[in-house]
Design an enzyme around this catalytic site. Structure first.
Site, PDB file in Angstrom:
ATOM      1  N   THR A  46       0.841  -1.197   0.000  1.00 31.09           N
ATOM      2  CA  THR A  46       0.000   0.000   0.000  1.00 31.09           C
ATOM      3  C   THR A  46       0.879   1.251   0.000  1.00 31.09           C
ATOM      4  OG1 THR A  46      -0.159  -0.209   2.388  1.00 31.09           O
ATOM      5  CG2 THR A  46      -2.042  -0.993   1.112  1.00 31.09           C
TER       6      THR A  46
ATOM      7  N   HIS B 199      17.660   1.533  -7.896  1.00 31.22           N
ATOM      8  CA  HIS B 199      16.938   1.730  -9.162  1.00 31.22           C
ATOM      9  C   HIS B 199      17.709   2.611 -10.150  1.00 31.22           C
ATOM     10  CE1 HIS B 199      15.434   5.575  -7.529  1.00 31.22           C
ATOM     11  NE2 HIS B 199      15.133   5.904  -8.770  1.00 31.22           N
TER      12      HIS B 199
ATOM     13  N   HIS C 164      22.667   5.616  -4.819  1.00 30.24           N
ATOM     14  CA  HIS C 164      22.721   6.131  -6.189  1.00 30.24           C
ATOM     15  C   HIS C 164      24.023   6.868  -6.530  1.00 30.24           C
ATOM     16  CE1 HIS C 164      18.651   5.004  -5.688  1.00 30.24           C
ATOM     17  NE2 HIS C 164      18.159   6.157  -5.312  1.00 30.24           N
TER      18      HIS C 164
ATOM     19  N   LYS D  41      14.561  19.586 -11.280  1.00 29.09           N
ATOM     20  CA  LYS D  41      14.794  18.144 -11.210  1.00 29.09           C
ATOM     21  C   LYS D  41      15.886  17.850 -12.226  1.00 29.09           C
ATOM     22  CE  LYS D  41      13.564  13.619 -10.934  1.00 29.09           C
ATOM     23  NZ  LYS D  41      13.949  12.848  -9.773  1.00 29.09           N
TER      24      LYS D  41
HETATM   25  C1  BG6 Z   1      14.890   7.158  -4.110  1.00 26.13           C
HETATM   26  C2  BG6 Z   1      14.907   7.994  -2.866  1.00 26.13           C
HETATM   27  O1  BG6 Z   1      15.790   6.095  -3.998  1.00 26.13           O
HETATM   28  O2  BG6 Z   1      15.243   7.959  -5.227  1.00 26.13           O
HETATM   29  C3  BG6 Z   1      13.983   9.196  -3.024  1.00 26.13           C
HETATM   30  O3  BG6 Z   1      14.486   7.212  -1.763  1.00 26.13           O
HETATM   31  C4  BG6 Z   1      14.303   9.970  -4.263  1.00 26.13           C
HETATM   32  O4  BG6 Z   1      14.062  10.037  -1.887  1.00 26.13           O
HETATM   33  C5  BG6 Z   1      14.371   9.042  -5.479  1.00 26.13           C
HETATM   34  O5  BG6 Z   1      13.299  10.934  -4.457  1.00 26.13           O
HETATM   35  C6  BG6 Z   1      14.871   9.774  -6.703  1.00 26.13           C
HETATM   36  O6  BG6 Z   1      14.757   8.927  -7.796  1.00 26.13           O
HETATM   37  P1  BG6 Z   1      14.492   9.478  -9.258  1.00 26.13           P
HETATM   38  O7  BG6 Z   1      14.422   8.267 -10.104  1.00 26.13           O
HETATM   39  O8  BG6 Z   1      13.213  10.256  -9.201  1.00 26.13           O
HETATM   40  O9  BG6 Z   1      15.677  10.369  -9.558  1.00 26.13           O
END
Ligand code: BG6
Length: 455
Positions: free
Chosen positions: A12, A171, A233, A323
């Site tokens: 959820t 990711h 990341h 962004k």
């Molecule tokens: C996630 C973090 O791993 O990555 C988030 O927990 C962050 O806080 C996000 O916003 C950013 O990912 P992307 O793909 O939007 O750059």
């Protein structure tokens, strides 16, 4: 593989609505996963039926979910995932749907504090057998909250699952241009030959977001930007930029080289800047007077023969001006440039990860026409334009790879271990964050403190 069952723990939550369900429905629509796919979503909340669950998730998602597809493949199953007795009914239900050919993916979209209990329950209920390669378990990041906790989780996981069954997600590794870094570096003579400290002046790794913490205060306030973004990341990006040529491009060989980078990173502790966006303390589930950072800047070095002496500037934060995720490799001036002493730019290679996916190369060129002036121009490659609006999302790639047992884009334990080691060291030097209302103030601070332009 004829049948596929995804079982999602934490179904959820934000990740399931914003990333997992959209990725699964897209893979299904494009016939990348079997027609006989079932998505079992587990949670404590009670819903009247699957439809009610999907409606709830659709309302929570940032983009509309593909309900036409999801309604046929999603089952919501209410249970307490920390309660071992609840696993009997889950097991019974799953058994009704599977046969010998079924691939099963168990996705833990929950915090690391639940990894051990859930893994143990999955294993001890007999739902997943150690060494059964048709059954994999995927852990969302962060894997632990420091080196000690990560080690303890990992050690105990190996009692329940074989390493081949374990997928640790970052990711960013599924993003198009992150996958492309090694190709750009090693399949282009013009880059391969200049990828050294003799020619590279500095590297900037920047991940800026405009959003705040959304409704993730409970998690984020315990984590902060350093653990949420840098540990995973940003350090993964450093390792891909700085690694040596691997023995082969098989997963283990690539990881062996990445690990060497992670083992040779040092951070200039005097460079550290922590920030917190104005209003953060009023976010839901954030402690009053919280010192958690939503912004971090640091200067690091990769002490390998190739990169010794080259500063790596890492910066990430929330509620910033735009962004943007980008890696900027700045090259040294040419000897002629130094002689001329003109205000000329240096060459810069941009690996653009978001919002555009692509590569840009900036260089000096004469202004066309009668004048002798020089200007900075850019050659640009837009990967997203080539995908004709059908650029896959990171989670699509990662889920698909997990179904095919491909592990290259997942992190191995030693990568995580070394990243946490570094973060633990940085944490020892963490100061109270400065409160920022805009990125401008932070830019000035960085310029004053470290004489580097991060705009
Ligand atoms: C996630 C973090 O791993 O990555 C988030 O927990 C962050 O806080 C996000 O916003 C950013 O990912 P992307 O793909 O939007 O750059």
């Amino acid at each position: 593989m004829k049948k596929l069952i995804f079982t999602i723990f934490g179904s959820t939550g934000d990740l399931t609505s914003r990333k997992l369900l959209p990725a699964i429905s897209k893979l299904y629509k494009e016939n990348k996963i079997p027609k006989e796919t079932l998505v079992v979503c587990l949670g404590r909340k009670s819903f009247d039926d699957n439809r009610a669950y999907l409606k709830y998730m659709d309302d929570a998602a940032s983009k509309k979910l593909d309900l036409d597809i999801l309604k046929d493949i999603v089952i919501y199953h209410q249970m307490q995932i920390t309660e071992s007795n609840d696993y009997d009914t889950l097991k019974e239900m799953l058994e009704k749907h599977k046969d010998q050919d079924t691939k099963e993916l168990y996705y833990l979209a929950v915090g690391p504090e639940l990894f051990f209990d859930v893994s143990k329950n999955i294993n001890q209920s007999g739902m997943v057998q150690k060494n059964n390669i048709n059954q994999s378990i995927i852990f969302e990041k962060p894997f632990g909250h420091d080196l000690k906790s990560a080690k303890s989780i990992n050690q105990r996981l190996w009692d329940f699952f074989d390493e081949k069954q374990i997928f640790r997600i970052d990711h960013y590794l599924g993003k198009e241009m992150i996958q492309n870094i090694l190709m750009v570096r090693f399949a282009n003579r013009i880059f391969e030959d200049i990828w050294y400290n003799r020619t590279i002046k500095n590297v900037k790794i920047i991940v800026k977001e405009t959003e705040g913490i959304l409704n993730r205060g409970g998690y984020y306030d315990q984590s902060g930007a350093l653990k949420d973004m840098v540990q995973s990341h940003l350090l993964q990006m450093v390792s891909l930029v700085a690694m040596e040529v691997p023995l082969s491009y098989y997963s283990e060989d690539v990881k062996n080289e990445k690990v060497k980078v992670l083992d040779h990173i040092t951070v200039d502790e005097k460079s550290l800047i922590f920030g917190q966006y104005h209003g953060y303390m009023h976010e839901e589930k954030v402690e009053e007077n919280s010192d958690t950072e939503t912004f971090v800047f640091l200067k690091a070095f990769v002490n390998t023969p190739r990169f010794k002496g080259v500063p790596f500037y890492l910066m990430t934060g929330k509620k910033l001006d735009k962004k943007e995720s980008v890696i900027i490799i700045e090259f040294e001036e040419t000897s002629e440039q130094r002689k001329w002493n003109l205000p000329l730019s240096t060459n810069k290679l941009f690996i653009k990860i978001a919002p555009e996916d692509g590569v840009g190369l900036r260089f000096n060129s004469k202004v066309p026409g009668l004048s002798d002036d020089v200007q900075e121009v850019e050659l640009e490659y837009c990967a997203a334009c080539e995908a004709f609006g059908n650029m896959s999302e990171a989670y699509e790639k990662l889920l698909l790879d997990a179904t095919g047992q491909h592990k290259s884009l997942f992190t191995r334990w030693d990568e995580i271990e070394l990243s946490w080691k570094l973060i633990d060291q940085i944490k020892k030097h963490q100061d109270k964050p400065v409160i920022y209302e805009s990125f401008d103030a932070l830019k000035v601070l960085i310029k004053e403190k470290m004489d580097v332009d991060m705009s």
